[in-house]
Design a protein around this motif. Structure first.
Motif, PDB file in Angstrom:
ATOM      1  N   UNK A 142     -20.735  11.378  20.166  1.00 42.14           N
ATOM      2  CA  UNK A 142     -21.222  10.658  21.344  1.00 42.14           C
ATOM      3  C   UNK A 142     -21.970  11.605  22.281  1.00 42.14           C
ATOM      4  N   UNK A 143     -21.436  12.813  22.486  1.00 40.85           N
ATOM      5  CA  UNK A 143     -22.060  13.764  23.407  1.00 40.85           C
ATOM      6  C   UNK A 143     -23.458  14.164  22.954  1.00 40.85           C
ATOM      7  N   UNK A 144     -23.573  14.599  21.713  1.00 39.63           N
ATOM      8  CA  UNK A 144     -24.863  15.079  21.208  1.00 39.63           C
ATOM      9  C   UNK A 144     -25.840  13.916  21.045  1.00 39.63           C
ATOM     10  N   UNK A 145     -25.375  12.822  20.440  1.00 37.05           N
ATOM     11  CA  UNK A 145     -26.255  11.667  20.235  1.00 37.05           C
ATOM     12  C   UNK A 145     -26.707  11.042  21.538  1.00 37.05           C
ATOM     13  N   UNK A 146     -25.787  10.883  22.491  1.00 36.77           N
ATOM     14  CA  UNK A 146     -26.140  10.279  23.772  1.00 36.77           C
ATOM     15  C   UNK A 146     -27.077  11.141  24.594  1.00 36.77           C
ATOM     16  N   UNK A 147     -26.812  12.443  24.652  1.00 32.42           N
ATOM     17  CA  UNK A 147     -27.654  13.328  25.458  1.00 32.42           C
ATOM     18  C   UNK A 147     -29.052  13.468  24.861  1.00 32.42           C
ATOM     19  N   UNK A 148     -29.143  13.475  23.521  1.00 32.28           N
ATOM     20  CA  UNK A 148     -30.470  13.566  22.905  1.00 32.28           C
ATOM     21  C   UNK A 148     -31.255  12.279  23.125  1.00 32.28           C
TER      22      UNK A 148
ATOM     23  N   UNK B 237     -38.437  11.853  28.262  1.00 34.48           N
ATOM     24  CA  UNK B 237     -39.660  12.555  27.865  1.00 34.48           C
ATOM     25  C   UNK B 237     -40.763  11.573  27.490  1.00 34.48           C
ATOM     26  N   UNK B 238     -40.396  10.483  26.829  1.00 34.94           N
ATOM     27  CA  UNK B 238     -41.390   9.494  26.407  1.00 34.94           C
ATOM     28  C   UNK B 238     -42.007   8.789  27.604  1.00 34.94           C
ATOM     29  N   UNK B 239     -41.158   8.280  28.511  1.00 32.60           N
ATOM     30  CA  UNK B 239     -41.670   7.576  29.684  1.00 32.60           C
ATOM     31  C   UNK B 239     -40.583   7.542  30.753  1.00 32.60           C
ATOM     32  N   UNK B 240     -40.712   8.396  31.741  1.00 28.99           N
ATOM     33  CA  UNK B 240     -39.694   8.490  32.791  1.00 28.99           C
ATOM     34  C   UNK B 240     -39.602   7.209  33.606  1.00 28.99           C
ATOM     35  N   UNK B 241     -40.749   6.615  33.963  1.00 28.30           N
ATOM     36  CA  UNK B 241     -40.750   5.436  34.827  1.00 28.30           C
ATOM     37  C   UNK B 241     -40.038   4.248  34.173  1.00 28.30           C
ATOM     38  N   UNK B 242     -40.260   4.054  32.892  1.00 27.32           N
ATOM     39  CA  UNK B 242     -39.686   2.899  32.209  1.00 27.32           C
ATOM     40  C   UNK B 242     -38.232   3.107  31.801  1.00 27.32           C
ATOM     41  N   UNK B 243     -37.862   4.336  31.477  1.00 25.55           N
ATOM     42  CA  UNK B 243     -36.542   4.584  30.893  1.00 25.55           C
ATOM     43  C   UNK B 243     -35.623   5.423  31.777  1.00 25.55           C
ATOM     44  N   UNK B 244     -35.971   5.598  33.044  1.00 18.92           N
ATOM     45  CA  UNK B 244     -35.139   6.443  33.907  1.00 18.92           C
ATOM     46  C   UNK B 244     -33.748   5.845  34.092  1.00 18.92           C
ATOM     47  N   UNK B 245     -33.658   4.552  34.361  1.00 19.11           N
ATOM     48  CA  UNK B 245     -32.360   3.921  34.613  1.00 19.11           C
ATOM     49  C   UNK B 245     -31.460   3.939  33.375  1.00 19.11           C
ATOM     50  N   UNK B 246     -31.919   3.459  32.205  1.00 15.00           N
ATOM     51  CA  UNK B 246     -31.027   3.524  31.027  1.00 15.00           C
ATOM     52  C   UNK B 246     -30.666   4.955  30.634  1.00 15.00           C
ATOM     53  N   UNK B 247     -31.577   5.903  30.867  1.00 17.71           N
ATOM     54  CA  UNK B 247     -31.283   7.303  30.546  1.00 17.71           C
ATOM     55  C   UNK B 247     -30.159   7.838  31.421  1.00 17.71           C
ATOM     56  N   UNK B 248     -30.194   7.502  32.716  1.00 18.87           N
ATOM     57  CA  UNK B 248     -29.132   7.939  33.612  1.00 18.87           C
ATOM     58  C   UNK B 248     -27.807   7.260  33.273  1.00 18.87           C
ATOM     59  N   UNK B 249     -27.855   5.985  32.915  1.00 15.95           N
ATOM     60  CA  UNK B 249     -26.625   5.284  32.553  1.00 15.95           C
ATOM     61  C   UNK B 249     -25.974   5.935  31.336  1.00 15.95           C
ATOM     62  N   UNK B 250     -26.788   6.286  30.342  1.00 18.12           N
ATOM     63  CA  UNK B 250     -26.264   6.943  29.141  1.00 18.12           C
ATOM     64  C   UNK B 250     -25.685   8.308  29.497  1.00 18.12           C
ATOM     65  N   UNK B 251     -26.414   9.049  30.313  1.00 24.84           N
ATOM     66  CA  UNK B 251     -25.962  10.398  30.667  1.00 24.84           C
ATOM     67  C   UNK B 251     -24.666  10.369  31.462  1.00 24.84           C
ATOM     68  N   UNK B 252     -24.572   9.471  32.428  1.00 28.27           N
ATOM     69  CA  UNK B 252     -23.371   9.419  33.259  1.00 28.27           C
ATOM     70  C   UNK B 252     -22.164   8.932  32.466  1.00 28.27           C
ATOM     71  N   UNK B 253     -22.362   7.992  31.550  1.00 29.39           N
ATOM     72  CA  UNK B 253     -21.271   7.591  30.673  1.00 29.39           C
ATOM     73  C   UNK B 253     -20.894   8.733  29.743  1.00 29.39           C
TER      74      UNK B 253
ATOM     75  N   UNK C 132     -16.587   9.849  37.308  1.00 29.09           N
ATOM     76  CA  UNK C 132     -16.384   8.451  37.671  1.00 29.09           C
ATOM     77  C   UNK C 132     -17.066   8.118  38.995  1.00 29.09           C
ATOM     78  N   UNK C 133     -16.989   9.039  39.951  1.00 28.47           N
ATOM     79  CA  UNK C 133     -17.606   8.804  41.259  1.00 28.47           C
ATOM     80  C   UNK C 133     -19.119   8.700  41.139  1.00 28.47           C
ATOM     81  N   UNK C 134     -19.729   9.599  40.381  1.00 31.50           N
ATOM     82  CA  UNK C 134     -21.188   9.569  40.274  1.00 31.50           C
ATOM     83  C   UNK C 134     -21.664   8.312  39.554  1.00 31.50           C
ATOM     84  N   UNK C 135     -20.884   7.856  38.562  1.00 30.60           N
ATOM     85  CA  UNK C 135     -21.237   6.620  37.872  1.00 30.60           C
ATOM     86  C   UNK C 135     -21.147   5.430  38.824  1.00 30.60           C
ATOM     87  N   UNK C 136     -20.143   5.427  39.687  1.00 22.14           N
ATOM     88  CA  UNK C 136     -19.969   4.347  40.663  1.00 22.14           C
ATOM     89  C   UNK C 136     -21.064   4.388  41.725  1.00 22.14           C
TER      90      UNK C 136
END
Length: 269
Positions: free
Chosen positions: A109-115, A122-138, A186-190
């Motif tokens: 999960x760590x390696x797959x999620x972070x990659x 890298x592909x598109x920050x504007x379009x994928x910023x929110x899902x990228x942060x959700x994956x990273x924080x989880x 948990x706090x940062x995710x909230x």
């Protein structure tokens, strides 16, 4: 055949292989410890950059693209460092954790999620910023589990009696450290999800992103410190075993020395 080869020749070959493996483990763990320090510094730099308004071209220390790529790719590289820290540990996997299947799942999960999140940014920050942060924080929730595994291994004091006595007094502080890291995750995710959303030209933006970044980088600094401690401990354990092997070779007891089986450590992963 084995019958044609004298026991002294087999013992010599085994000794050379053991010495080579221990030297490799010591060297690799030293490099991994340095990588952990570098990642710690990266998060300090990211925290400094976050203190500026990256959305304001006049005030920003760098562009949002550079900031997020540094953040996400740094996390991915660090997760890879954690994997190598387990692989090149002079301890058996069973000595590091009693639940190897859970550890493998966490690593996946760590390696797959972070990659995945780093690639999306890298592909598109504007379009994928929110899902990228959700994956990273989880993902940081699973990282805290990995940190707990590393600390549990250190607390057991596999490095010898002297180290065991020293680490026995650090159980409560170590558990508090991991507990603090888990609370931060948990706090940062909230904060990121529940401080509201603001609609912009590029979509929605989280009002709590700026504040959540401070918690994120604080968590990563703690995680880097734990990995540094684990890898340096691995180096000391490998050096200690190497010294025992050299002494057993000198007094002719290598074949019956328990340190000669340290090359089995990696087969359990």
């Amino acid at each position: 055949t084995l019958e044609q080869v004298g026991p002294s020749a087999l013992e010599g070959a085994l000794a050379l292989a053991t010495i080579r493996d221990l030297k490799t483990q010591s060297c690799v763990n030293m490099l991994l410890a340095l990588a952990a320090v570098i990642y710690l510094s990266v998060n300090i730099v990211c925290m400094v950059i976050n203190s500026y308004d990256i959305d304001d071209p006049e005030e920003a220390a760098t562009t949002p693209q550079t900031f997020h790529r540094l953040e996400f790719w740094g996390t991915f590289c660090f997760n890879v460092v954690d994997v190598f820290a387990i692989i090149f540990s002079p301890k058996r996997l069973s000595q590091i954790t009693a639940a190897p299947l859970l550890l493998k799942l966490v690593i996946f999960v760590n390696v797959g999620g972070s990659f995945t999140s780093a690639l999306l940014v890298t592909v598109n920050l504007e379009k994928f910023e929110i899902p990228s942060h959700e994956i990273e924080y989880f993902n940081e929730l699973t990282v805290s589990i990995f940190d707990l595994v590393l600390l549990a291994s250190l607390i057991r004091g596999m490095g010898g009696t002297k180290l065991r006595d020293q680490k026995g007094n650090q159980v409560i502080p170590s558990l508090l450290l991991v507990g603090c890291a888990l609370v931060i995750a948990l706090v940062q995710l909230s904060i990121y999800n529940f401080m509201g959303w603001e609609k912009s030209e590029d979509g929605y933006e989280a009002n709590g992103e700026h504040l959540a970044h401070y918690f994120e980088f604080s968590f990563q600094i703690i995680s880097a410190g734990i990995t540094f401690w684990f890898t340096m401990d691995n180096k000391f354990v490998a050096d200690g075993k190497l010294q025992q092997v050299m002494e057993s070779i000198g007094n002719g007891t290598f074949a019956s020395d328990d340190t000669s089986d340290c090359d089995e450590d990696q087969s359990e992963f």
